[in-house]
Motif scaffolding. Structure first.
Motif, PDB file in Angstrom:
ATOM      1  N   GLU A  59       0.824  -1.215   0.000  1.00  0.00           N
ATOM      2  CA  GLU A  59       0.000   0.000   0.000  1.00  0.00           C
ATOM      3  C   GLU A  59       0.853   1.258   0.000  1.00  0.00           C
ATOM      4  OE1 GLU A  59      -2.550  -0.351   3.380  1.00  0.00           O
ATOM      5  OE2 GLU A  59      -3.997  -1.665   2.347  1.00  0.00           O
ATOM      6  N   ASN A  60       2.042   1.154   0.593  1.00  0.00           N
ATOM      7  CA  ASN A  60       2.921   2.320   0.686  1.00  0.00           C
ATOM      8  C   ASN A  60       4.377   1.878   0.583  1.00  0.00           C
ATOM      9  OD1 ASN A  60       3.965   4.933   1.171  1.00  0.00           O
ATOM     10  ND2 ASN A  60       3.962   4.580   3.384  1.00  0.00           N
ATOM     11  N   PRO A  61       4.848   1.543  -0.618  1.00  0.00           N
ATOM     12  CA  PRO A  61       6.231   1.074  -0.762  1.00  0.00           C
ATOM     13  C   PRO A  61       7.242   2.130  -0.311  1.00  0.00           C
ATOM     14  CG  PRO A  61       4.954   0.626  -2.749  1.00  0.00           C
ATOM     15  CD  PRO A  61       4.133   1.557  -1.910  1.00  0.00           C
ATOM     16  N   SER A  62       8.108   1.746   0.595  1.00  0.00           N
ATOM     17  CA  SER A  62       9.150   2.647   1.085  1.00  0.00           C
ATOM     18  C   SER A  62      10.237   1.799   1.726  1.00  0.00           C
ATOM     19  CB  SER A  62       8.597   3.632   2.121  1.00  0.00           C
ATOM     20  OG  SER A  62       8.244   2.955   3.324  1.00  0.00           O
ATOM     21  N   GLU A  63      11.363   2.424   2.002  1.00  0.00           N
ATOM     22  CA  GLU A  63      12.430   1.694   2.688  1.00  0.00           C
ATOM     23  C   GLU A  63      11.950   1.179   4.041  1.00  0.00           C
ATOM     24  OE1 GLU A  63      16.010   3.929   2.950  1.00  0.00           O
ATOM     25  OE2 GLU A  63      16.297   4.099   0.777  1.00  0.00           O
ATOM     26  N   GLN A  64      11.128   1.993   4.725  1.00  0.00           N
ATOM     27  CA  GLN A  64      10.663   1.603   6.053  1.00  0.00           C
ATOM     28  C   GLN A  64       9.678   0.443   5.997  1.00  0.00           C
ATOM     29  OE1 GLN A  64      11.785   2.786   9.161  1.00  0.00           O
ATOM     30  NE2 GLN A  64      10.732   0.881   9.668  1.00  0.00           N
ATOM     31  N   THR A  65       8.705   0.501   5.077  1.00  0.00           N
ATOM     32  CA  THR A  65       7.722  -0.587   5.024  1.00  0.00           C
ATOM     33  C   THR A  65       8.364  -1.885   4.540  1.00  0.00           C
ATOM     34  OG1 THR A  65       6.983   0.166   2.826  1.00  0.00           O
ATOM     35  CG2 THR A  65       5.726   0.919   4.750  1.00  0.00           C
ATOM     36  N   LEU A  66       9.375  -1.787   3.680  1.00  0.00           N
ATOM     37  CA  LEU A  66      10.100  -2.991   3.280  1.00  0.00           C
ATOM     38  C   LEU A  66      10.879  -3.547   4.469  1.00  0.00           C
ATOM     39  CD1 LEU A  66      11.040  -5.071   1.239  1.00  0.00           C
ATOM     40  CD2 LEU A  66      12.793  -3.449   0.463  1.00  0.00           C
ATOM     41  N   ALA A  67      11.521  -2.673   5.236  1.00  0.00           N
ATOM     42  CA  ALA A  67      12.256  -3.117   6.430  1.00  0.00           C
ATOM     43  C   ALA A  67      11.311  -3.769   7.436  1.00  0.00           C
ATOM     44  CB  ALA A  67      12.986  -1.938   7.063  1.00  0.00           C
ATOM     45  N   ASP A  68      10.118  -3.201   7.575  1.00  0.00           N
ATOM     46  CA  ASP A  68       9.128  -3.775   8.501  1.00  0.00           C
ATOM     47  C   ASP A  68       8.689  -5.161   8.043  1.00  0.00           C
ATOM     48  OD1 ASP A  68       9.248  -1.457   9.999  1.00  0.00           O
ATOM     49  OD2 ASP A  68       7.397  -0.606   9.174  1.00  0.00           O
ATOM     50  N   ALA A  69       8.492  -5.324   6.739  1.00  0.00           N
ATOM     51  CA  ALA A  69       8.096  -6.631   6.205  1.00  0.00           C
ATOM     52  C   ALA A  69       9.213  -7.651   6.413  1.00  0.00           C
ATOM     53  CB  ALA A  69       7.746  -6.507   4.724  1.00  0.00           C
ATOM     54  N   LYS A  70      10.451  -7.235   6.210  1.00  0.00           N
ATOM     55  CA  LYS A  70      11.584  -8.140   6.445  1.00  0.00           C
ATOM     56  C   LYS A  70      11.637  -8.555   7.913  1.00  0.00           C
ATOM     57  CE  LYS A  70      14.744  -6.378   2.838  1.00  0.00           C
ATOM     58  NZ  LYS A  70      16.017  -5.658   2.620  1.00  0.00           N
ATOM     59  N   ASN A  71      11.438  -7.611   8.806  1.00  0.00           N
ATOM     60  CA  ASN A  71      11.469  -7.925  10.232  1.00  0.00           C
ATOM     61  C   ASN A  71      10.353  -8.896  10.601  1.00  0.00           C
ATOM     62  OD1 ASN A  71      12.530  -7.400  13.002  1.00  0.00           O
ATOM     63  ND2 ASN A  71      10.485  -6.546  13.311  1.00  0.00           N
ATOM     64  N   ALA A  72       9.173  -8.683   9.998  1.00  0.00           N
ATOM     65  CA  ALA A  72       8.053  -9.598  10.252  1.00  0.00           C
ATOM     66  C   ALA A  72       8.371 -10.998   9.741  1.00  0.00           C
ATOM     67  CB  ALA A  72       6.786  -9.057   9.594  1.00  0.00           C
ATOM     68  N   TRP A  73       9.090 -11.073   8.619  1.00  0.00           N
ATOM     69  CA  TRP A  73       9.479 -12.387   8.096  1.00  0.00           C
ATOM     70  C   TRP A  73      10.431 -13.073   9.074  1.00  0.00           C
ATOM     71  CZ3 TRP A  73      13.936 -14.988   6.987  1.00  0.00           C
ATOM     72  CH2 TRP A  73      13.803 -16.158   6.236  1.00  0.00           C
ATOM     73  N   VAL A  74      11.421 -12.349   9.578  1.00  0.00           N
ATOM     74  CA  VAL A  74      12.377 -12.915  10.531  1.00  0.00           C
ATOM     75  C   VAL A  74      11.647 -13.447  11.765  1.00  0.00           C
ATOM     76  CG1 VAL A  74      14.271 -12.354  12.111  1.00  0.00           C
ATOM     77  CG2 VAL A  74      14.341 -11.545   9.737  1.00  0.00           C
ATOM     78  N   ILE A  75      10.690 -12.674  12.270  1.00  0.00           N
ATOM     79  CA  ILE A  75       9.931 -13.103  13.449  1.00  0.00           C
ATOM     80  C   ILE A  75       9.089 -14.337  13.125  1.00  0.00           C
ATOM     81  CG2 ILE A  75       8.069 -12.441  15.033  1.00  0.00           C
ATOM     82  CD1 ILE A  75       9.195  -9.571  14.891  1.00  0.00           C
ATOM     83  N   SER A  76       8.516 -14.370  11.930  1.00  0.00           N
ATOM     84  CA  SER A  76       7.680 -15.513  11.554  1.00  0.00           C
ATOM     85  C   SER A  76       8.464 -16.811  11.504  1.00  0.00           C
ATOM     86  CB  SER A  76       7.012 -15.258  10.196  1.00  0.00           C
ATOM     87  OG  SER A  76       7.919 -15.442   9.118  1.00  0.00           O
ATOM     88  N   ARG A  77       9.765 -16.713  11.296  1.00  0.00           N
ATOM     89  CA  ARG A  77      10.599 -17.902  11.231  1.00  0.00           C
ATOM     90  C   ARG A  77      10.800 -18.561  12.599  1.00  0.00           C
ATOM     91  NH1 ARG A  77      11.440 -20.951   7.367  1.00  0.00           N
ATOM     92  NH2 ARG A  77      13.696 -21.220   7.524  1.00  0.00           N
ATOM     93  N   ILE A  78      10.708 -17.781  13.663  1.00  0.00           N
ATOM     94  CA  ILE A  78      11.016 -18.304  14.998  1.00  0.00           C
ATOM     95  C   ILE A  78      10.128 -19.494  15.364  1.00  0.00           C
ATOM     96  CG2 ILE A  78      11.128 -17.777  17.470  1.00  0.00           C
ATOM     97  CD1 ILE A  78      11.906 -14.883  16.649  1.00  0.00           C
ATOM     98  N   PRO A  79       8.798 -19.339  15.376  1.00  0.00           N
ATOM     99  CA  PRO A  79       7.992 -20.502  15.759  1.00  0.00           C
ATOM    100  C   PRO A  79       8.054 -21.635  14.747  1.00  0.00           C
ATOM    101  CG  PRO A  79       6.583 -18.672  15.082  1.00  0.00           C
ATOM    102  CD  PRO A  79       7.975 -18.142  15.184  1.00  0.00           C
TER     103      PRO A  79
END
Length: 416
Positions: A59-79
């Motif tokens: 919805e809002n491509p930016s360096e920050q929203t991409l970084a947030d998506a990457k962080n969410a991916w990293v967290i999703s890997r934990i469980p």
């Protein structure tokens, strides 16, 4: 990112304390199913948070929203990585894992790649570039790629019988978010620009609308697949895998527990995930190769084994799930062996924590792909220490099986 050794050691010690009332093998079997349900439910929640972050990115491509998506991916890997000690003797999990967690992948099968890119030898789909293509042909069959949907990606996964043609799951999403890691065994991860997900004139590298569609479809399929596994472990259901499992003899259930723990510890984590990459000095063989998150993933794989043994899991919201455990059962039968296993689990987590600390050092970080570089003696030592600890852990798992009068660690459905 992780500094859990003290907590792990105390947790392991606490769970093996003698209970006021002796627990049974059936108690452990029931609790094992409860633990699986809790961990996969956490993985589903994390996947849904990943979906939310990806929606924000698109919805809002930016360096920050991409970084947030990457962080969410990293967290999703934990469980999910901490669920893998359930995988190898439960076909309902192992089969779905092919669509959820397959690796390594030929990036050119999905999207654009660097000019020097070389796919797996003999893979006809290595440069198919699904995102840029309208169709894809295999023999007499023609795949219509005009609309990228979860069902299409599922059909394309392992296209042409090649395991390198990964179209789905965590690593396809990882590649879409990070892009290729072109650094080899040098420092640095993938560096995809956020404008690859932009619309209109801001789009870079072409096909941004298709790339956006692919990312949405892959994430939706991920959620659907994890949700399916959650349902299979759902309690109070008469027609799912959990009900089928718990209808079995307790010895068969314990056999599956121990077989999966040993398979993850030695054959998969120590072997396929670490030793193969180290001996080949191959960053392509590391698990999270685009994000350079491999050290955390392997820590969580090792933790997965401890989770099953201790009957504990620390959820992403910080709460601790704790239930009857294999650790307690062994402590009742053979306290000395229980103490040895406690010690070895702690030693294994220490070894992996050392790898995490090296990878996340603020002064001179050394990620897993740097550890496996030819001539990196320090990195090789870190990895070999972890491998050796997993080997000792596996020997103790075999001794635990014998203490439970299990002489054949090959569950009847392991190869189904």
């Amino acid at each position: 990112m992780k500094n859990q050794i003290l907590g792990i050691s105390l947790a392991i010690m606490g769970t093996t304390a003698t209970s006021a009332q002796a627990i049974t093998e059936r108690d452990v079997a029931n609790s094992y199913a409860d633990l699986a349900h809790v961990i996969y439910t956490d993985a589903l929640w994390a996947a849904q948070q990943l979906k939310s972050s990806i929606t924000n990115l698109l919805e809002n491509p930016s360096e920050q929203t991409l970084a947030d998506a990457k962080n969410a991916w990293v967290i999703s890997r934990i469980p999910y990585q901490q669920s893998e000690a359930f995988r190898f003797s439960h076909p309902v999990v192992d089969e779905k894992d092919l669509q959820l967690n397959s690796w390594p992948l030929d990036e050119g099968f999905i999207d654009y790649v660097d000019d020097d890119y070389q796919g797996e030898l003999g893979n006809t789909g290595a440069t198919a570039n699904i995102i840029a293509a309208d169709s894809l042909k295999l023999g007499a069959k023609n795949y219509d790629l005009s609309k990228l949907t979860p069902s299409l990606l599922s059909e394309l996964n392992e296209f042409g019988g090649s395991e390198a043609n990964v179209a789905t799951g965590y690593h396809a999403i990882e590649f879409l978010l990070w892009g290729q890691d072109l650094n080899g065994t040098e420092s640095g991860a993938g560096n995809r620009p956020f404008t690859d997900f932009a619309t209109g004139e801001q789009c870079t590298n072409g096909n941004c609308d298709r790339r956006r569609d692919y990312l949405v479809a892959a994430t939706d399929l991920l959620i659907s697949d994890v949700s399916y596994i959650v349902d299979q472990w759902q309690p109070d259901t008469s027609d799912n895998y959990r009900a089928e499992l718990l209808a079995l003899d307790e010895k068969e259930i314990l056999t599956r527990m121990l077989f999966a723990m040993g398979s993850l510890a030695f054959g998969e984590l120590a072997g396929e995930r670490m030793k193969v990459a180290l001996e080949a000095n191959s960053p392509e063989d590391e698990n999270d190769c685009f994000s350079d998150n491999t050290h955390n993933g392997y820590f969580d794989n090792a933790k997965s084994i401890a989770n099953v043994y201790t009957g504990e899991y620390r959820k992403l919201d910080g709460t601790l799930f704790s239930t009857y455990s294999l650790a307690e059962l062994i402590d009742q039968k053979n306290p000395q062996l229980a103490q040895q296993m406690q010690h070895q689990l702690s030693e294994t987590q220490k070894a992996f924590q050392t790898m995490v600390d090296a990878a996340e050092s603020s002064e001179s970080p050394m990620k897993f792909d740097q550890m496996i570089a030819e001539g990196n003696d320090k990195g090789a030592q870190l990895i070999n220490t972890a491998i050796e600890s997993l080997a000792k852990e596996t020997e103790l798992i075999e001794q635990i099986a014998q203490s439970l009068d299990i002489n054949n660690l090959n569950p009847s459905l392991a190869q189904e």
